[in-house]
Design an enzyme around this catalytic site. Structure first.
Site, PDB file in Angstrom:
ATOM      1  N   ASP A  38      68.501 -18.072  59.782  1.00 18.17           N
ATOM      2  CA  ASP A  38      68.168 -19.459  60.091  1.00 18.17           C
ATOM      3  C   ASP A  38      66.753 -19.754  59.626  1.00 18.17           C
ATOM      4  O   ASP A  38      65.780 -19.460  60.312  1.00 18.17           O
ATOM      5  CB  ASP A  38      68.284 -19.599  61.624  1.00 18.17           C
ATOM      6  CG  ASP A  38      68.026 -21.003  62.097  1.00 18.17           C
ATOM      7  OD1 ASP A  38      68.409 -21.948  61.399  1.00 18.17           O
ATOM      8  OD2 ASP A  38      67.419 -21.144  63.172  1.00 18.17           O
TER       9      ASP A  38
ATOM     10  N   GLY B   6      68.760 -33.685  57.817  1.00 14.50           N
ATOM     11  CA  GLY B   6      69.155 -33.836  59.227  1.00 14.50           C
ATOM     12  C   GLY B   6      68.579 -35.082  59.885  1.00 14.50           C
ATOM     13  O   GLY B   6      67.510 -35.578  59.495  1.00 14.50           O
TER      14      GLY B   6
ATOM     15  N   CYS C 246      65.162 -34.549  61.264  1.00 12.46           N
ATOM     16  CA  CYS C 246      64.253 -33.834  60.369  1.00 12.46           C
ATOM     17  C   CYS C 246      63.160 -34.739  59.852  1.00 12.46           C
ATOM     18  O   CYS C 246      63.425 -35.883  59.476  1.00 12.46           O
ATOM     19  CB  CYS C 246      64.973 -33.372  59.103  1.00 12.46           C
ATOM     20  SG  CYS C 246      66.229 -32.182  59.386  1.00 12.46           S
TER      21      CYS C 246
ATOM     22  N   ASP D  75      74.991 -28.508  55.717  1.00 18.96           N
ATOM     23  CA  ASP D  75      74.339 -28.592  57.032  1.00 18.96           C
ATOM     24  C   ASP D  75      73.373 -29.769  57.094  1.00 18.96           C
ATOM     25  O   ASP D  75      72.330 -29.763  56.442  1.00 18.96           O
ATOM     26  CB  ASP D  75      73.597 -27.266  57.268  1.00 18.96           C
ATOM     27  CG  ASP D  75      72.739 -27.290  58.524  1.00 18.96           C
ATOM     28  OD1 ASP D  75      72.937 -28.182  59.361  1.00 18.96           O
ATOM     29  OD2 ASP D  75      71.870 -26.407  58.652  1.00 18.96           O
ATOM     30  N   GLY D  76      73.735 -30.779  57.904  1.00 17.89           N
ATOM     31  CA  GLY D  76      72.783 -31.857  58.198  1.00 17.89           C
ATOM     32  C   GLY D  76      73.109 -33.169  57.509  1.00 17.89           C
ATOM     33  O   GLY D  76      73.693 -33.207  56.427  1.00 17.89           O
TER      34      GLY D  76
ATOM     35  N   ARG E 261      61.361 -20.389  61.891  1.00 21.17           N
ATOM     36  CA  ARG E 261      62.343 -21.062  61.031  1.00 21.17           C
ATOM     37  C   ARG E 261      61.605 -21.807  59.905  1.00 21.17           C
ATOM     38  O   ARG E 261      62.112 -21.982  58.819  1.00 21.17           O
ATOM     39  CB  ARG E 261      63.158 -22.048  61.880  1.00 21.17           C
ATOM     40  CG  ARG E 261      64.217 -22.769  61.100  1.00 21.17           C
ATOM     41  CD  ARG E 261      65.098 -23.611  62.009  1.00 21.17           C
ATOM     42  NE  ARG E 261      66.352 -23.886  61.348  1.00 21.17           N
ATOM     43  CZ  ARG E 261      66.571 -24.956  60.578  1.00 21.17           C
ATOM     44  NH1 ARG E 261      65.611 -25.822  60.377  1.00 21.17           N
ATOM     45  NH2 ARG E 261      67.722 -25.125  60.000  1.00 21.17           N
TER      46      ARG E 261
HETATM   47  P1  XMP Z   1      72.176 -33.531  61.883  1.00 17.86           P
HETATM   48  O1  XMP Z   1      71.920 -34.601  60.843  1.00 17.86           O
HETATM   49  O2  XMP Z   1      73.600 -33.155  61.974  1.00 17.86           O
HETATM   50  O3  XMP Z   1      71.394 -32.257  61.321  1.00 17.86           O
HETATM   51  O4  XMP Z   1      71.579 -33.913  63.197  1.00 17.86           O
HETATM   52  C1  XMP Z   1      71.403 -31.001  61.964  1.00 17.86           C
HETATM   53  C2  XMP Z   1      70.673 -29.971  61.106  1.00 17.86           C
HETATM   54  O5  XMP Z   1      69.299 -30.324  60.917  1.00 17.86           O
HETATM   55  C3  XMP Z   1      68.520 -29.143  60.688  1.00 17.86           C
HETATM   56  N1  XMP Z   1      67.379 -29.192  61.592  1.00 17.86           N
HETATM   57  C4  XMP Z   1      66.142 -29.555  61.244  1.00 17.86           C
HETATM   58  N2  XMP Z   1      65.626 -29.856  60.033  1.00 17.86           N
HETATM   59  N3  XMP Z   1      63.537 -30.244  61.052  1.00 17.86           N
HETATM   60  C5  XMP Z   1      64.300 -30.187  59.940  1.00 17.86           C
HETATM   61  O6  XMP Z   1      63.799 -30.452  58.838  1.00 17.86           O
HETATM   62  C6  XMP Z   1      63.986 -29.944  62.299  1.00 17.86           C
HETATM   63  O7  XMP Z   1      63.265 -30.017  63.283  1.00 17.86           O
HETATM   64  C7  XMP Z   1      65.368 -29.576  62.395  1.00 17.86           C
HETATM   65  N4  XMP Z   1      66.143 -29.174  63.433  1.00 17.86           N
HETATM   66  C8  XMP Z   1      67.380 -28.961  62.911  1.00 17.86           C
HETATM   67  C9  XMP Z   1      69.423 -27.962  60.951  1.00 17.86           C
HETATM   68  O8  XMP Z   1      69.806 -27.435  59.706  1.00 17.86           O
HETATM   69  C10 XMP Z   1      70.603 -28.593  61.702  1.00 17.86           C
HETATM   70  O9  XMP Z   1      71.790 -27.856  61.567  1.00 17.86           O
END
Ligand code: XMP
Length: 496
Positions: free
Chosen positions: A257, A309, A312, A345-346, A408
């Protein structure tokens, strides 16, 4: 190259390739003989782990703990446990998932022969069971007692001992009993539970009718070779100890991760972890074909997403990222040649986004915000201005890094909140009810997409689907427009 001047003039850098994301494209409708309900969405999340539904819940502390992982696996998908918890904590969570639908219950509530009937009645009510094997100090099975045995005693002999009230001719079975054999025993003897014993008649577990019927209800469930629910586990790029412990505890897939896995140290460490464990290892996140080429050599799956995400801020904070449809397609170009599954993912807000990601070359999708508002996600429901919400936060937000560290994002743990350079925000998401109904809408929409393209399986859909480019006017046309929505649809929420 004095003064950092490139070989080519700087202005050549502005001849940039185009990169697209979900709203930039639509699936081109094609002649079809496929009815959505007949579409088969079976897939693989990694080389050796099949799923009946191509969906994963994100490894985030406001999305996936054991309750979510159990619900996801029962529906045929996969939950990935987050890593903002201790190694012992994650081992306990894995065990919870693995035990959830086990045929043989190992943690059995037992009675002793010299307890009183009243005591056993109270104990059973407290532990939420309706019967208990009666064992002596060596765990030898002497009898079994149930609510039916107890009821007459409560009126007249509640101080009598269990040995008087219990049924002492116990039907037991050995550890290798199958669900079918256990059911046959239950029908034949008109009983609801069968203690499992070793050669010396010592109790090792219990099979119940209720447990067997519950397993049947989830006929699509993602199960391992022993019939237990599958579970994914996130491990940090350098967390060999967590990886080993999760593997030992029975994790099916480990997810390295990292926000930027195309980093030499991360790749070397991921390679070492892969060599040391039995579970499949998925490496992510990446977003380019060069990164894919570096990880497909050893990884059992790759995960794509650099900043798409919902929570993000990576792209705005760092200036780096890859629009998700292009990122998935580039990685899939390379991964497909090595037969390595790809997870997008995201950034998925609607079922249409999820199936577009598959068309771009993904084998499965991972979602965070879509599931964060369900009952099974950690955290409680809060009401603000008369509406219900649940918390949802990025794993790179200050709050999440404070409770889990920043590795991460390849950052050190900081003493003060102000010292963190976050790449995510803390937010609230509308409360949505059960995971089952959300997943039903998500997968139902994806199957309808397969119907529009005329493909009945995921591999066929990946080959047959084509995209058209959408203009901003086309995007507006695609959403409800020129109306005021009067009744909320279960699968559409206007962007606020
Ligand atoms: P969604 O759009 O489904 O995205 O809410 C979930 C994914 O976002 C990633 N993730 C992050 N990426 N900063 C980032 O740049 C963050 O704080 C963060 N937290 C999660 C992760 O890949 C997740 O599965």
């Amino acid at each position: 190259m004095a003064n950092g001047h490139p070989e080519e003039p700087f202005s050549e850098k502005l001849r940039v390739p185009e990169a697209l994301t979900f709203d930039d494209v639509l699936l081109r409708p094609k002649e079809s003989r496929v009815e959505p309900d007949d579409a088969d969405v079976t897939t693989r999340v990694s080389r050796d782990v099949p799923l009946s539904v191509p969906v994963l819940s994100a490894a985030m502390d406001t999305v996936t703990e054991s309750e979510m992982a159990i619900a996801m696996a029962r529906q045929g998908g996969l939950g990935v446990l987050h890593r903002n918890m201790s190694v012992d904590g994650v081992v306990a969570e894995i065990e919870r998932v693995k035990r959830a639908d086990e045929l043989i219950i190992r943690d059995v509530v037992t009675a002793s022969p010299n307890q009183t009937v009243r005591q056993v009645d109270e104990m059973m009510a407290e532990r939420g069971v309706s019967g208990a094997p009666v064992v002596d100090g060596d765990d030898e099975v002497l009898g079994i007692i149930s609510g039916t045995d107890i009821r007459p005693y409560l009126e007249v002999g509640e101080r009598d001992e269990v040995r008087e009230a219990m049924t002492d001719e116990v039907i037991t079975a050995p550890e290798d009993v199958t669900a079918r054999e256990a059911l046959e025993l239950m029908y034949e003897h008109k009983i609801e539970r069968v203690p499992i014993v070793d050669d010396e008649n010592r109790l090792i577990g219990l099979v119940t009718m209720q447990g067997i019927l519950q397993r049947r209800e989830y006929d699509q469930a993602a199960r391992d070779d022993d019939g237990r629910l599958r579970v994914g586990v996130a491990v940090g790029p350098f967390e060999e100890e967590r990886a080993a412990a999760a593997d030992e505890a029975g994790a099916d897939v480990l997810f390295i991760d990292c926000a930027h896995a195309h980093n030499r140290n991360v790749i070397e460490s991921a390679r070492d972890i892969k060599a040391a464990v039995e579970a499949d290892v998925v490496v992510g996140n990446i977003g380019t074909r060069e990164a894919a080429a570096d990880v497909v050599e050893f990884a059992d799956g790759v995960k794509v997403g650099i900043g798409p995400g919902s929570i993000c801020t990576t792209r705005v904070v760092t200036g780096a990222g890859m629009p998700q449809i292009t990122a998935v397609a580039q990685v899939a170009d390379v991964a497909a040649q090595h037969d390595v599954p790809v997870i997008a993912d995201g950034g998925i807000r609607y079922s249409g986004d999820a199936i577009k990601a598959i068309a771009a070359g993904a084998d499965a999708v991972m979602l965070g915000s879509y599931f964060a508002g369900t009952d099974e996600a950690p955290g409680r429901v809060v009401t603000m201005n008369g509406k219900k919400y649940k918390q949802y936060r990025g794993m790179g937000s200050v709050g999440a890094m404070r409770s889990g560290g920043g590795d991460r994002y390849l950052k050190d743990v900081e003493e003060d909140d102000e010292d963190y350079v976050p790449e995510g925000v803390e937010a609230a998401t509308p409360y949505k009810g059960t995971l089952e109904s959300e997943l039903h809408q998500l997968v139902g929409g994806m199957k309808s997409g397969m119907g529009y393209v005329g493909a009945s399986t995921i591999p066929e859909f990946k080959k047959r689907s084509e995209f058209v480019r959408v203009s901003p006017a086309g995007q507006t046309e695609g959403h409800p427009h020129d109306v005021i929505i009067t009744d909320e649809a279960p699968n559409y929420r206007p962007e606020e």
